[in-house]
Design a protein around this motif. Structure first.
Motif, PDB file in Angstrom:
ATOM      1  N   ALA A 116       8.338  60.503  16.776  1.00 49.03           N
ATOM      2  CA  ALA A 116       7.674  59.318  17.338  1.00 49.03           C
ATOM      3  C   ALA A 116       6.381  59.710  18.055  1.00 49.03           C
ATOM      4  N   ALA A 117       6.428  60.838  18.780  1.00 50.49           N
ATOM      5  CA  ALA A 117       5.237  61.302  19.497  1.00 50.49           C
ATOM      6  C   ALA A 117       4.138  61.698  18.517  1.00 50.49           C
ATOM      7  N   ILE A 118       4.528  62.343  17.413  1.00 50.33           N
ATOM      8  CA  ILE A 118       3.543  62.744  16.396  1.00 50.33           C
ATOM      9  C   ILE A 118       2.904  61.520  15.764  1.00 50.33           C
ATOM     10  N   ILE A 119       3.738  60.526  15.418  1.00 48.48           N
ATOM     11  CA  ILE A 119       3.217  59.298  14.808  1.00 48.48           C
ATOM     12  C   ILE A 119       2.291  58.576  15.776  1.00 48.48           C
ATOM     13  N   SER A 120       2.702  58.503  17.048  1.00 50.44           N
ATOM     14  CA  SER A 120       1.873  57.850  18.061  1.00 50.44           C
ATOM     15  C   SER A 120       0.535  58.562  18.212  1.00 50.44           C
ATOM     16  N   SER A 121       0.566  59.899  18.198  1.00 51.60           N
ATOM     17  CA  SER A 121      -0.658  60.678  18.326  1.00 51.60           C
ATOM     18  C   SER A 121      -1.573  60.457  17.127  1.00 51.60           C
ATOM     19  N   GLN A 122      -0.973  60.404  15.937  1.00 49.02           N
ATOM     20  CA  GLN A 122      -1.773  60.172  14.728  1.00 49.02           C
ATOM     21  C   GLN A 122      -2.409  58.789  14.745  1.00 49.02           C
ATOM     22  N   ASN A 123      -1.639  57.793  15.186  1.00 46.46           N
ATOM     23  CA  ASN A 123      -2.179  56.425  15.281  1.00 46.46           C
ATOM     24  C   ASN A 123      -3.315  56.355  16.285  1.00 46.46           C
ATOM     25  N   ALA A 124      -3.138  57.038  17.431  1.00 46.85           N
ATOM     26  CA  ALA A 124      -4.186  57.059  18.446  1.00 46.85           C
ATOM     27  C   ALA A 124      -5.434  57.750  17.916  1.00 46.85           C
ATOM     28  N   SER A 125      -5.232  58.829  17.161  1.00 48.07           N
ATOM     29  CA  SER A 125      -6.366  59.551  16.588  1.00 48.07           C
ATOM     30  C   SER A 125      -7.143  58.676  15.618  1.00 48.07           C
ATOM     31  N   ARG A 126      -6.429  57.932  14.767  1.00 52.39           N
ATOM     32  CA  ARG A 126      -7.098  57.031  13.830  1.00 52.39           C
ATOM     33  C   ARG A 126      -7.843  55.916  14.568  1.00 52.39           C
ATOM     34  N   HIS A 127      -7.219  55.422  15.651  1.00 50.10           N
ATOM     35  CA  HIS A 127      -7.854  54.390  16.473  1.00 50.10           C
ATOM     36  C   HIS A 127      -9.162  54.914  17.075  1.00 50.10           C
ATOM     37  N   ASP A 128      -9.129  56.124  17.621  1.00 52.90           N
ATOM     38  CA  ASP A 128     -10.320  56.710  18.235  1.00 52.90           C
ATOM     39  C   ASP A 128     -11.419  56.930  17.201  1.00 52.90           C
ATOM     40  N   GLU A 129     -11.047  57.445  16.033  1.00 51.67           N
ATOM     41  CA  GLU A 129     -12.029  57.691  14.980  1.00 51.67           C
ATOM     42  C   GLU A 129     -12.661  56.390  14.504  1.00 51.67           C
ATOM     43  N   ALA A 130     -11.852  55.318  14.443  1.00 52.12           N
ATOM     44  CA  ALA A 130     -12.372  54.027  14.004  1.00 52.12           C
ATOM     45  C   ALA A 130     -13.407  53.499  14.984  1.00 52.12           C
ATOM     46  N   LEU A 131     -13.147  53.653  16.288  1.00 55.84           N
ATOM     47  CA  LEU A 131     -14.106  53.181  17.288  1.00 55.84           C
ATOM     48  C   LEU A 131     -15.378  54.006  17.283  1.00 55.84           C
ATOM     49  N   LEU A 132     -15.266  55.292  16.999  1.00 57.55           N
ATOM     50  CA  LEU A 132     -16.454  56.138  16.932  1.00 57.55           C
ATOM     51  C   LEU A 132     -17.298  55.821  15.697  1.00 57.55           C
ATOM     52  N   SER A 133     -16.625  55.508  14.585  1.00 58.10           N
ATOM     53  CA  SER A 133     -17.366  55.246  13.346  1.00 58.10           C
ATOM     54  C   SER A 133     -18.060  53.889  13.369  1.00 58.10           C
ATOM     55  N   GLY A 134     -17.578  52.967  14.182  1.00 59.67           N
ATOM     56  CA  GLY A 134     -18.203  51.648  14.294  1.00 59.67           C
ATOM     57  C   GLY A 134     -18.352  51.254  15.745  1.00 59.67           C
ATOM     58  N   PRO A 135     -19.158  51.970  16.526  1.00 58.16           N
ATOM     59  CA  PRO A 135     -19.260  51.721  17.969  1.00 58.16           C
ATOM     60  C   PRO A 135     -19.893  50.367  18.287  1.00 58.16           C
ATOM     61  N   LYS A 136     -19.483  49.808  19.443  1.00 58.01           N
ATOM     62  CA  LYS A 136     -20.040  48.551  19.919  1.00 58.01           C
ATOM     63  C   LYS A 136     -20.347  48.662  21.412  1.00 58.01           C
ATOM     64  N   VAL A 137     -21.277  47.856  21.862  1.00 55.78           N
ATOM     65  CA  VAL A 137     -21.598  47.831  23.286  1.00 55.78           C
ATOM     66  C   VAL A 137     -20.338  47.454  24.068  1.00 55.78           C
ATOM     67  N   GLY A 138     -20.063  48.196  25.124  1.00 57.04           N
ATOM     68  CA  GLY A 138     -18.873  47.976  25.936  1.00 57.04           C
ATOM     69  C   GLY A 138     -17.743  48.938  25.639  1.00 57.04           C
TER      70      GLY A 138
END
Length: 212
Positions: free
Chosen positions: A101-123
């Motif tokens: 569960a911790a590995i899956i959570s970490s992978q999901n968080a990593s994908r979330h972070d990468e998505a925000l970096l690839s399409g950044p927005k003000v704020g």
């Protein structure tokens, strides 16, 4: 806190007929018993550490020991309760589930972070290694939250925090709370610019987590 310990029990297996007791030196009734020891964690998860099948005199409780494997085969099944035998495996299984569960959570968080970096927005806000973003600015307190204030012509303007921390966890706490959404969290009139290409390359060496 981990609560662990050990215990034991004796299981009565029924009459074993009559015979000459070497200790009593007379004819006695005998019975079969199983004595076992177990270790446990939190009293719920246990496993057998020792077991002895014996035939003992009903008068003096002395007798002789059997080969455990052979005697248990004759019984057809172990008389030790299931939870005593396999509680340890249940604990290992639970630990395995938590790890997965911790590995899956970490992978999901990593994908979330990468998505925000690839399409950044003000704020958007990031917990980052400030020593890499603005070297020397926070006197060795390397971790903090930055926020995007503008994106223009391939350049990202970042607001910088009033303070840095010596641990990631403190910066992450600010990131996931409303504290880092307030204007006074950041240094007024001070900003730092990076290119979009630089920003997208922050994960995972510079950025720890991202929020929108």
């Amino acid at each position: 806190m981990i609560v662990w310990g050990s215990g034991g029990d004796v299981v009565q297996l029924g009459a074993a007929g009559q015979g000459q007791c070497q200790s009593c030196e007379r004819e006695r009734n005998f019975r079969n018993v199983l004595a076992y020891r177990y270790a446990h964690v939190w009293y719920l998860f246990s496993w057998v550490t020792q077991k002895q099948y014996m035939t003992v005199c009903e008068a003096c409780n002395r007798g002789f020991q059997h080969d455990s494997k052979t005697f248990e085969a004759k019984l057809g099944k172990s008389p030790i309760p299931f939870y005593r035998r396999y509680g340890g495996l249940a604990l290992l299984g639970l630990i395995g589930i938590v790890i997965v569960a911790a590995i899956i959570s970490s992978q999901n968080a990593s994908r979330h972070d990468e998505a925000l970096l690839s399409g950044p927005k003000v704020g958007d806000r990031y917990s980052v290694d400030l020593a890499r973003v603005v070297p020397g600015a926070y006197e060795g307190k390397a971790y903090g939250v930055v926020r995007i204030s503008a994106i223009e012509n391939g350049e990202v303007t970042l607001e910088l925090p009033q303070q840095g921390y010596s641990q990631w966890s403190a910066a992450d706490t600010d990131l996931h709370s409303s504290k880092s959404t307030r204007a006074d969290y950041f240094v007024a009139g001070v900003s730092h610019a990076v290119t979009l290409a630089e920003l997208k390359g922050w994960h995972p060496s510079v950025l720890h987590h991202a929020e929108r």
